[in-house]
Design a protein around this motif. Structure first.
Motif: not given
Length: 541
Positions: A318-319, A322, A325, A338-339, A351
């Motif tokens: 996720v990091k 993000d 992105s 978006e995150k 996502v």
């Protein structure tokens, strides 16, 4: 006596007239004699007519008249002879003049001959003197010959001795010259020997350099061999690492984990292709294998689902997503990503993707809900577009996009949606703020021709006149033209009616010459557009 008075008076008057003519030179003697003879019969006839009483005298007068006529004829003949004599006398005078000239020439020639004769006499005297001199010289030479005959033997001996001395000196000089030549040759041989010694020394130096270069090359090759060994060692280590990574992947595969990305079979669906592109980007840049499980579209938001490897912590994934992105959105032409979020019911994270900028409040009442419909509408209109917006609202990018769609479709003949597609299209733009305003983008710099509004309008006028000329009909029928202008409201306010007339002509007659316009400005209010009337703006889309 009375009858003779008229005759006497007439004769006297005639004699006076003739005398005056002769003395004044008006009448020559010959003419006077002829005139007197001609006038005499008239006087006689007048006298005879008046004297009717004396017929005898009349007959005598007739006889005298006949005689006078004969004498007159004789006189005329004499006059002719005198005339011939006068002509001959003139010719004789001319001959005499020529004879005189010839005589003068003969005198001159005679004088020249006398002069030549005198010169010849002088030369003869000179030659006689020279002959005498030559005789004396001959006598002197004869005396010298006799003297030579007497002294020949003595002089030969003296001359032979002198020549011997000269030959002796020449021989001695020759010996000296040969000695100098031998010495010079010896010096030359010495110099050649010295040069040969230098060459030998140079050869030794060259050999020394060759040996040094060989040693240096050997050392360099040895270093290169060491580096090659290091590179091969590194390659072997990399291969070992790849093999270890492959072994790890195989182990993950045996455990049912992902080792390569798996894409969704979505055909030509744009949403599915976006979901696959995100997974592909992460694999190409970070070697993160993801499986695309599906997607969902809600309004203008796309939600894509992915499964991830079990060996990779979800927090790290996720990091990573993000953090990248913005870069992913820029690379794929998206508005934003978006995150990611994980689903609670499965090992799947989602996502959310926004393909376009969210609509502003002012856009909620727009006629067209998406860009495709708007572009379709613009392409259905003639290329007479006016884009209005606030500074920094995106007029230049929007114009670039519309221009790209128009060029992709091609310029249509007569600037109508149903016209024939022309083979070529020329685009020229005018931006008074080019290179000045920091708000202006560089999207239209590829076609920028003028950075001054008046120059841009002048260029449009030249293109308009060029296309109106019947001589350029072939060019007009093959090449379309689009004139793009920024800050149109400001420029129109600064122009006179004559300067703004080409733009208005292009709006009215542009379709006849395959010419279109795209203008940009900040105000749509007619009252603030000094150069554009309501009718002018009605022709713009």
């Amino acid at each position: 006596m009375k009858n003779y008075n008229g005759l006497l008076i007439g004769s006297g008057f005639a004699a006076s007239v003739f005398a005056f003519g002769i003395t004044s030179g008006l009448v020559s003697l010959k003419d006077a004699s002829v005139a007197s003879l001609v006038g005499l019969p008239a006087a006689l006839i007048s006298h005879i007519a008046t004297d009717s009483k004396n017929q005898k005298r009349l007959r005598e007068s007739d006889s005298k008249l006949s005689k006078a006529l004969r004498e007159l004829d004789t006189a005329n003949k004499n006059v002719s002879r005198l005339t011939e004599l006068e002509t001959k006398s003139h010719y004789l005078a001319l001959n005499l003049e020529e004879t005189k000239k010839a005589l003068d020439l003969a005198v001159v020639e005679h004088e020249k001959a006398c002069n030549i004769n005198q010169v010849m006499r002088q030369e003869s005297t000179t030659l006689q003197a020279q002959v005498a001199t030559f005789k004396s010289e001959i006598e002197q030479l004869q005396l010298e010959i006799e003297e030579w005959e007497e002294q020949f033997s003595d002089r030969v001996s003296v001359e032979a001795d002198a020549r011997f001395q000269v030959a002796k000196k020449a021989e001695i000089q020759k010996i000296f010259d040969e000695h100098d030549a031998i010495t010079s040759q010896a010096m030359q041989l010495f110099q050649e020997l010295q040069q040969w010694g230098q060459k030998v020394a140079h050869g030794h130096q060259t050999k020394r350099e060759i040996i040094q270069n060989l040693a240096r090359s050997y050392n360099e090759n040895l270093l290169e061999f060491g580096e090659t060994v290091k590179k091969e060692h590194s390659a072997y280590v990399a291969q070992i690492e790849l093999l270890n990574e492959r072994v790890g992947q195989l182990q993950h595969q045996l455990n049912g984990d992902l080792i390569e990305p798996e894409y969704l079979a979505c055909g030509f669906d744009q949403n599915g292709r976006i979901a696959n592109a995100i997974a592909e980007w992460l694999w190409n840049h970070h070697k993160i294998p993801l499986k695309v499980t599906g997607f969902e579209v809600s309004g203008d938001v796309l939600t894509a689902g992915y499964t991830y490897p079990r060996s990779m912590p979800l927090e790290a994934l996720v990091k990573q997503v993000d953090g990248d992105s913005s870069q992913i959105a820029r690379s794929l032409g998206l508005y934003a990503i978006e995150k990611p979020h994980k689903l609670e019911i499965a090992d799947v994270f989602t996502v959310k993707v926004r393909r376009e900028r969210p609509a502003r409040k002012a856009d909620k009442g727009s006629l067209y809900r998406n860009s495709e419909e708007f572009v379709k509408y613009v392409l259905s209109q003639p290329v007479r577009l006016r884009i209005v917006g606030e500074p920094g609202s995106g007029k230049t990018p929007s114009t670039t996009v519309l221009l790209g769609h128009i060029l992709k479709r091609g310029f249509l003949e007569a600037n109508t949606p149903n016209g024939r597609k022309l083979p070529y299209c020329v685009v020229e733009s005018c931006n008074p703020l080019a290179g000045i305003s920091v708000k202006n983008g560089d999207e239209l710099d590829f076609c920028l021709c003028w950075n001054d509004g008046k120059k841009g309008f002048k260029g449009l006028a030249e293109e308009y006149r060029f296309r109106k000329n019947p001589v350029n009909a072939d060019y007009k029928n093959q090449v379309g033209y689009i004139w793009v202008a920024d800050e149109i409201d400001v420029t129109m306010a600064d122009l006179t009616k004559d300067e703004a007339k080409p733009f208005k002509d292009a709006l009215k007659d542009g379709g006849h010459i395959n010419l279109g316009v795209i203008v940009m400005g900040q105000s749509a209010n007619v009252s603030t557009s000094k150069g554009l009337s309501i009718d002018d703006q009605k022709m713009l889309t």
